[in-house]
Scaffold this active site. Structure first.
Site, PDB file in Angstrom:
ATOM      1  N   ASP A 111      31.407  34.664  36.709  1.00  0.00           N
ATOM      2  CA  ASP A 111      31.134  34.289  35.319  1.00  0.00           C
ATOM      3  C   ASP A 111      29.628  34.065  35.221  1.00  0.00           C
ATOM      4  O   ASP A 111      29.114  33.033  35.630  1.00  0.00           O
ATOM      5  CB  ASP A 111      31.921  33.015  34.978  1.00  0.00           C
ATOM      6  CG  ASP A 111      31.458  32.362  33.682  1.00  0.00           C
ATOM      7  OD1 ASP A 111      30.787  33.031  32.866  1.00  0.00           O
ATOM      8  OD2 ASP A 111      31.769  31.161  33.489  1.00  0.00           O
ATOM      9  N   VAL A 112      28.938  35.086  34.718  1.00  0.00           N
ATOM     10  CA  VAL A 112      27.477  35.001  34.633  1.00  0.00           C
ATOM     11  C   VAL A 112      27.118  34.545  33.224  1.00  0.00           C
ATOM     12  O   VAL A 112      27.185  35.331  32.271  1.00  0.00           O
ATOM     13  CB  VAL A 112      26.820  36.355  34.972  1.00  0.00           C
ATOM     14  CG1 VAL A 112      25.311  36.179  35.088  1.00  0.00           C
ATOM     15  CG2 VAL A 112      27.393  36.939  36.269  1.00  0.00           C
ATOM     16  N   GLY A 113      26.777  33.285  33.085  1.00  0.00           N
ATOM     17  CA  GLY A 113      26.513  32.676  31.778  1.00  0.00           C
ATOM     18  C   GLY A 113      25.052  32.780  31.382  1.00  0.00           C
ATOM     19  O   GLY A 113      24.286  33.561  31.948  1.00  0.00           O
ATOM     20  N   ASN A 114      24.662  31.964  30.417  1.00  0.00           N
ATOM     21  CA  ASN A 114      23.282  31.968  29.939  1.00  0.00           C
ATOM     22  C   ASN A 114      22.368  31.188  30.872  1.00  0.00           C
ATOM     23  O   ASN A 114      21.172  31.419  30.905  1.00  0.00           O
ATOM     24  CB  ASN A 114      23.219  31.356  28.544  1.00  0.00           C
ATOM     25  CG  ASN A 114      24.058  32.131  27.559  1.00  0.00           C
ATOM     26  OD1 ASN A 114      23.682  33.208  27.133  1.00  0.00           O
ATOM     27  ND2 ASN A 114      25.225  31.599  27.226  1.00  0.00           N
ATOM     28  N   GLY A 116      31.074  38.599  22.781  1.00  0.00           N
ATOM     29  CA  GLY A 116      30.674  38.201  24.131  1.00  0.00           C
ATOM     30  C   GLY A 116      31.865  38.251  25.086  1.00  0.00           C
ATOM     31  O   GLY A 116      32.942  37.747  24.759  1.00  0.00           O
ATOM     32  N   ASP A 141      32.410  36.691  27.764  1.00  0.00           N
ATOM     33  CA  ASP A 141      32.874  35.363  28.201  1.00  0.00           C
ATOM     34  C   ASP A 141      33.877  34.795  27.198  1.00  0.00           C
ATOM     35  O   ASP A 141      34.884  34.189  27.578  1.00  0.00           O
ATOM     36  CB  ASP A 141      31.692  34.397  28.417  1.00  0.00           C
ATOM     37  CG  ASP A 141      30.801  34.210  27.192  1.00  0.00           C
ATOM     38  OD1 ASP A 141      30.797  35.086  26.290  1.00  0.00           O
ATOM     39  OD2 ASP A 141      30.085  33.200  27.125  1.00  0.00           O
ATOM     40  N   ARG A 142      33.642  35.044  25.915  1.00  0.00           N
ATOM     41  CA  ARG A 142      34.549  34.552  24.877  1.00  0.00           C
ATOM     42  C   ARG A 142      35.907  35.252  24.990  1.00  0.00           C
ATOM     43  O   ARG A 142      36.962  34.627  24.919  1.00  0.00           O
ATOM     44  CB  ARG A 142      33.942  34.798  23.489  1.00  0.00           C
ATOM     45  CG  ARG A 142      32.586  34.135  23.294  1.00  0.00           C
ATOM     46  CD  ARG A 142      31.945  34.531  21.972  1.00  0.00           C
ATOM     47  NE  ARG A 142      32.718  34.088  20.805  1.00  0.00           N
ATOM     48  CZ  ARG A 142      32.445  34.444  19.544  1.00  0.00           C
ATOM     49  NH1 ARG A 142      31.420  35.255  19.295  1.00  0.00           N
ATOM     50  NH2 ARG A 142      33.188  34.007  18.545  1.00  0.00           N
TER      51      ARG A 142
HETATM   52  N1  LIG Z   1      26.151  14.990  26.296  1.00  0.00           N
HETATM   53  C1  LIG Z   1      26.403  16.298  26.153  1.00  0.00           C
HETATM   54  N2  LIG Z   1      27.424  16.677  25.379  1.00  0.00           N
HETATM   55  C2  LIG Z   1      27.692  17.980  25.215  1.00  0.00           C
HETATM   56  N3  LIG Z   1      26.997  18.967  25.809  1.00  0.00           N
HETATM   57  C3  LIG Z   1      25.969  18.634  26.601  1.00  0.00           C
HETATM   58  C4  LIG Z   1      25.627  17.298  26.817  1.00  0.00           C
HETATM   59  N4  LIG Z   1      24.563  17.278  27.650  1.00  0.00           N
HETATM   60  C5  LIG Z   1      24.282  18.563  27.949  1.00  0.00           C
HETATM   61  N5  LIG Z   1      25.106  19.397  27.309  1.00  0.00           N
HETATM   62  C6  LIG Z   1      25.131  20.888  27.323  1.00  0.00           C
HETATM   63  O1  LIG Z   1      25.651  21.324  28.534  1.00  0.00           O
HETATM   64  C7  LIG Z   1      24.972  22.499  28.931  1.00  0.00           C
HETATM   65  C8  LIG Z   1      24.977  22.520  30.433  1.00  0.00           C
HETATM   66  O2  LIG Z   1      26.219  22.924  30.817  1.00  0.00           O
HETATM   67  P1  LIG Z   1      26.324  24.027  31.940  1.00  0.00           P
HETATM   68  O3  LIG Z   1      25.005  24.592  32.279  1.00  0.00           O
HETATM   69  O4  LIG Z   1      27.190  23.462  33.016  1.00  0.00           O
HETATM   70  O5  LIG Z   1      27.091  25.062  31.067  1.00  0.00           O
HETATM   71  P2  LIG Z   1      27.547  26.442  31.505  1.00  0.00           P
HETATM   72  O6  LIG Z   1      28.958  26.540  31.017  1.00  0.00           O
HETATM   73  O7  LIG Z   1      27.231  26.678  32.929  1.00  0.00           O
HETATM   74  O8  LIG Z   1      26.603  27.333  30.599  1.00  0.00           O
HETATM   75  P3  LIG Z   1      26.483  28.878  30.679  1.00  0.00           P
HETATM   76  O9  LIG Z   1      27.875  29.412  30.960  1.00  0.00           O
HETATM   77  O10 LIG Z   1      26.000  29.198  29.313  1.00  0.00           O
HETATM   78  O11 LIG Z   1      25.524  29.158  31.769  1.00  0.00           O
HETATM   79  C9  LIG Z   1      23.573  22.335  28.417  1.00  0.00           C
HETATM   80  O12 LIG Z   1      23.053  23.576  28.032  1.00  0.00           O
HETATM   81  C10 LIG Z   1      23.759  21.465  27.209  1.00  0.00           C
HETATM   82  O13 LIG Z   1      23.756  22.257  26.030  1.00  0.00           O
HETATM   83  C1  LIG Z   2      27.731  33.475  22.168  1.00  0.00           C
HETATM   84  C2  LIG Z   2      27.447  33.536  23.654  1.00  0.00           C
HETATM   85  C3  LIG Z   2      25.969  33.275  23.896  1.00  0.00           C
HETATM   86  C4  LIG Z   2      28.252  32.413  24.318  1.00  0.00           C
HETATM   87  O1  LIG Z   2      28.037  32.388  25.678  1.00  0.00           O
HETATM   88  C5  LIG Z   2      27.880  34.896  24.252  1.00  0.00           C
HETATM   89  O2  LIG Z   2      29.242  35.065  24.134  1.00  0.00           O
HETATM   90  C6  LIG Z   2      27.195  36.070  23.601  1.00  0.00           C
HETATM   91  O3  LIG Z   2      26.060  36.367  23.885  1.00  0.00           O
HETATM   92  N1  LIG Z   2      27.924  36.787  22.685  1.00  0.00           N
HETATM   93  C7  LIG Z   2      27.506  37.985  22.001  1.00  0.00           C
HETATM   94  C8  LIG Z   2      27.589  37.848  20.521  1.00  0.00           C
HETATM   95  C9  LIG Z   2      28.949  37.546  19.965  1.00  0.00           C
HETATM   96  O4  LIG Z   2      29.867  37.109  20.704  1.00  0.00           O
HETATM   97  O5  LIG Z   2      29.156  37.783  18.769  1.00  0.00           O
HETATM   98  K   LIG Z   3      29.608  30.742  29.656  1.00  0.00           K
END
Ligand SMILES: Nc1ncnc2c1ncn2[C@@H]1O[C@H](COP(=O)(O)OP(=O)(O)OP(=O)(O)O)[C@@H](O)[C@H]1O
Ligand SMILES: CC(C)(CO)[C@@H](O)C(=O)NCCC(=O)O
Ligand SMILES: [K+]
EC number: 2.7.1.33
Length: 254
Positions: free
Chosen positions: A7-10, A103, A105-106
């Site tokens: 799962d390569v997120g942001n 996306g 991931d969604r």
């Molecule tokens: N108190 C809080 N309540 C809700 N969200 C928070 C809080 N503090 C930080 N965050 C969010 O949590 C995110 C960090 O979560 P994490 O990096 O684990 O998510 P992730 O699922 O790995 O993200 P991605 O999949 O996009 O890489 C931060 O970007 C921030 O937006």
């Molecule tokens: C919305 C995010 C950033 C959530 O990780 C990702 O699913 C994404 O870049 N989506 C592409 C645009 C869309 O889902 O309409």
């Molecule tokens: K994600």
């Protein structure tokens, strides 16, 4: 047959190795790495792993990140498959105007949610919340049709936007309070209520559309922080994306 799911997120890459490509497959190893540290995977976390039979992933980061991940996989004789959102897969149909632009991931999280829902009981409408760098809230009807969803800034982006767009909002993290009486609590509660309120609204939309109370699943790195503040009943399922990848792998490979 082992499966390495990615799962390569942001912000981070999360990975999990399973002994079989199906939901309930045994988790052999797992980990997470910030995107800037992808280059360390092959010689680090992945150096002791047995070669996976299959690699299946979802990725929202761009092509450059994808190439860097694929480089780390070169130590094994396996070609990764990347999920692309489509019109229908694994029992879910896609209402997006351009299904492939959703996306992945969604899409994968929704497939994980749908299979969990059907495992737990009769079909129901379902809201899927992902709380990470960005926040998404999706609506699925009881027939398994993705009706649509919303994207909003994650908590971190909201607070950074306020910090950079105002003159004086630089304060430490606060607490979530019903009636915040200092700047830190006001900012933390504001971000939290924005997300919880968005979920409540989508839950209401889906309930009036379907005429039935939806079930709600929440996932993502910050899900545990949001869980105590939700105004709609919401089950926290950390593994939703991996459940979705396992379900897709089961349909494709097993
Ligand atoms: N108190 C809080 N309540 C809700 N969200 C928070 C809080 N503090 C930080 N965050 C969010 O949590 C995110 C960090 O979560 P994490 O990096 O684990 O998510 P992730 O699922 O790995 O993200 P991605 O999949 O996009 O890489 C931060 O970007 C921030 O937006
Ligand atoms: C919305 C995010 C950033 C959530 O990780 C990702 O699913 C994404 O870049 N989506 C592409 C645009 C869309 O889902 O309409
Ligand atoms: K994600």
């Amino acid at each position: 047959m082992t499966l390495l799911a990615l799962d390569v997120g942001n912000t981070r890459l999360k990975w999990a190795l399973y002994d079989a490509p199906r939901v309930g497959g045994r988790l052999l190893a797992h980990g997470a790495q910030f995107l800037e540290n992808i280059e360390k995977l092959a010689e680090g976390d992945w150096s002791g792993l047995p070669a996976p039979t299959r690699v299946l992933g979802c990725i929202v980061a761009g092509d450059a990140v994808k190439r860097r991940v694929e480089e780390q996989l070169e130590q094994w004789d396996v070609t990764p498959q990347w999920v692309v959102s489509s019109a229908a897969e694994a029992g879910l149909s896609n209402g997006y105007d351009h299904p492939a632009r959703l996306g992945s991931d969604r899409w994968v999280a929704m497939i994980g949610a749908r299979q969990r829902l059907l495992q737990q009981g009769p079909a129901r409408p379902c809201v899927v919340v992902m709380v990470g760098t960005a926040v998404t809230v999706e609506a699925i009807d009881s027939a398994g049709r993705f009706l649509g969803g919303i994207i909003l800034p994650g908590h971190g982006i909201m607070l950074r936007a306020l910090e950079s767009g105002t003159a004086g909002l630089h304060v430490p993290t606060g607490e979530v309070r019903d009636f915040p009486t200092n700047t830190s609590d006001a900012l933390t509660s504001g971000g939290t209520f924005a997300i919880a309120g968005a979920v409540q609204r989508m839950w209401d939309n889906l309930r009036s559309h379907c005429g039935e109370d939806p079930i709600c699943y929440m996932t993502g790195g910050a899900g545990w922080k949001m869980a105590p503040s939700m105004s709609t009943p919401c089950e926290l399922v950390d593994s939703l994306i991996f459940d979705g990848l396992l379900e897709i792998a089961h349909k494709r490979f097993d």
